[in-house]
Design a protein around this motif. Sequence first.
Motif, PDB file in Angstrom:
ATOM      1  N   ARG A   1       0.816  -1.222   0.000  1.00 51.54           N
ATOM      2  CA  ARG A   1       0.000   0.000   0.000  1.00 51.54           C
ATOM      3  C   ARG A   1       0.845   1.265   0.000  1.00 51.54           C
ATOM      4  O   ARG A   1       0.515   2.231  -0.691  1.00 51.54           O
TER       5      ARG A   1
ATOM      6  N   HIS B   1      -0.050   7.608   6.849  1.00 52.94           N
ATOM      7  CA  HIS B   1      -1.500   7.622   6.861  1.00 52.94           C
ATOM      8  C   HIS B   1      -1.984   7.393   8.294  1.00 52.94           C
ATOM      9  O   HIS B   1      -1.358   6.653   9.060  1.00 52.94           O
TER      10      HIS B   1
ATOM     11  N   ASP C   1      -4.940  14.725   0.180  1.00 54.61           N
ATOM     12  CA  ASP C   1      -4.716  14.000  -1.078  1.00 54.61           C
ATOM     13  C   ASP C   1      -3.229  13.911  -1.440  1.00 54.61           C
ATOM     14  O   ASP C   1      -2.855  14.031  -2.603  1.00 54.61           O
ATOM     15  N   GLU C   2      -2.391  13.666  -0.467  1.00 50.17           N
ATOM     16  CA  GLU C   2      -0.935  13.700  -0.643  1.00 50.17           C
ATOM     17  C   GLU C   2      -0.361  12.453  -1.313  1.00 50.17           C
ATOM     18  O   GLU C   2       0.654  12.520  -1.989  1.00 50.17           O
TER      19      GLU C   2
ATOM     20  N   LYS D   1      -1.145   8.622  -3.441  1.00 51.18           N
ATOM     21  CA  LYS D   1      -2.096   7.774  -4.164  1.00 51.18           C
ATOM     22  C   LYS D   1      -1.596   6.335  -4.222  1.00 51.18           C
ATOM     23  O   LYS D   1      -0.709   6.012  -4.999  1.00 51.18           O
TER      24      LYS D   1
ATOM     25  N   ASN E   1      -4.627   1.577  -7.196  1.00 55.37           N
ATOM     26  CA  ASN E   1      -6.061   1.263  -7.263  1.00 55.37           C
ATOM     27  C   ASN E   1      -6.882   1.837  -6.109  1.00 55.37           C
ATOM     28  O   ASN E   1      -7.872   1.245  -5.703  1.00 55.37           O
ATOM     29  N   GLU E   2      -6.453   2.965  -5.576  1.00 52.17           N
ATOM     30  CA  GLU E   2      -7.203   3.631  -4.509  1.00 52.17           C
ATOM     31  C   GLU E   2      -7.278   5.122  -4.803  1.00 52.17           C
ATOM     32  O   GLU E   2      -6.473   5.658  -5.552  1.00 52.17           O
ATOM     33  N   ALA E   3      -8.226   5.774  -4.170  1.00 53.94           N
ATOM     34  CA  ALA E   3      -8.312   7.233  -4.253  1.00 53.94           C
ATOM     35  C   ALA E   3      -7.136   7.828  -3.470  1.00 53.94           C
ATOM     36  O   ALA E   3      -6.573   7.169  -2.583  1.00 53.94           O
ATOM     37  N   PRO E   4      -6.753   9.060  -3.777  1.00 50.81           N
ATOM     38  CA  PRO E   4      -5.676   9.701  -3.018  1.00 50.81           C
ATOM     39  C   PRO E   4      -5.999   9.752  -1.514  1.00 50.81           C
ATOM     40  O   PRO E   4      -7.151   9.890  -1.122  1.00 50.81           O
ATOM     41  N   LEU E   5      -4.951   9.623  -0.723  1.00 49.16           N
ATOM     42  CA  LEU E   5      -5.089   9.611   0.735  1.00 49.16           C
ATOM     43  C   LEU E   5      -4.513  10.879   1.355  1.00 49.16           C
ATOM     44  O   LEU E   5      -3.495  11.391   0.897  1.00 49.16           O
TER      45      LEU E   5
END
Length: 179
Positions: free
Chosen positions: A34, A135, A158-159, A161, A164-168
């Motif tokens: 991840r 995170h 949104d720092e 990505k 297969n996930e949206a930005p975190l």
Amino acid sequence: MIYSSDLFTISLLKPKDALQLNKLLVSNTDRFIRFLPKTLEENTTLESTRNYIQRKTKSAEKRNEFVFIIHDKHSIDIIGMIILKNLDWKAKQGEFAYCIGKRFKGKGLMSKAIKATSNYVIKNLGLETLQILSHKTNLPSINTAIRSGFKWQGTLKDEFKPLNEAPLDMELFEYSIAT
């Protein structure tokens, strides 16, 4: 070698580390995928790890990025790695990314390794501010940052990505010799 204790040593990445580094990354893919997808992608085979080491050695020579390896003192195993990246020499700032194998997690080793590497980087490379991004769900990483003397600075929207996930949103921790 930049650091040695009773439990582990830390050194810059070297060609002789290829087999053990590949073993660490491949055997911990589920833990690292991840937040270290690019590193894992570059180390899927022993040959790709050899190429990774060549690229990272050149990058260190150019002072663009440094990869430090954490070796278990009682075996040949590499137990973790610390990457010093996003270097800004004018601002005297850099960012750490790190991982530790599942057999060695939860023992406080990464906190000790980050402290030791921070001291080395400040003393030998002249950086004054070090950052860790984590995170909010990665509690072991957050605890490592705090136990290593890093202070929470805020949330970066949104720092990062993951695949297969949206930005975190990521939590920013800093250690500065100015404070």
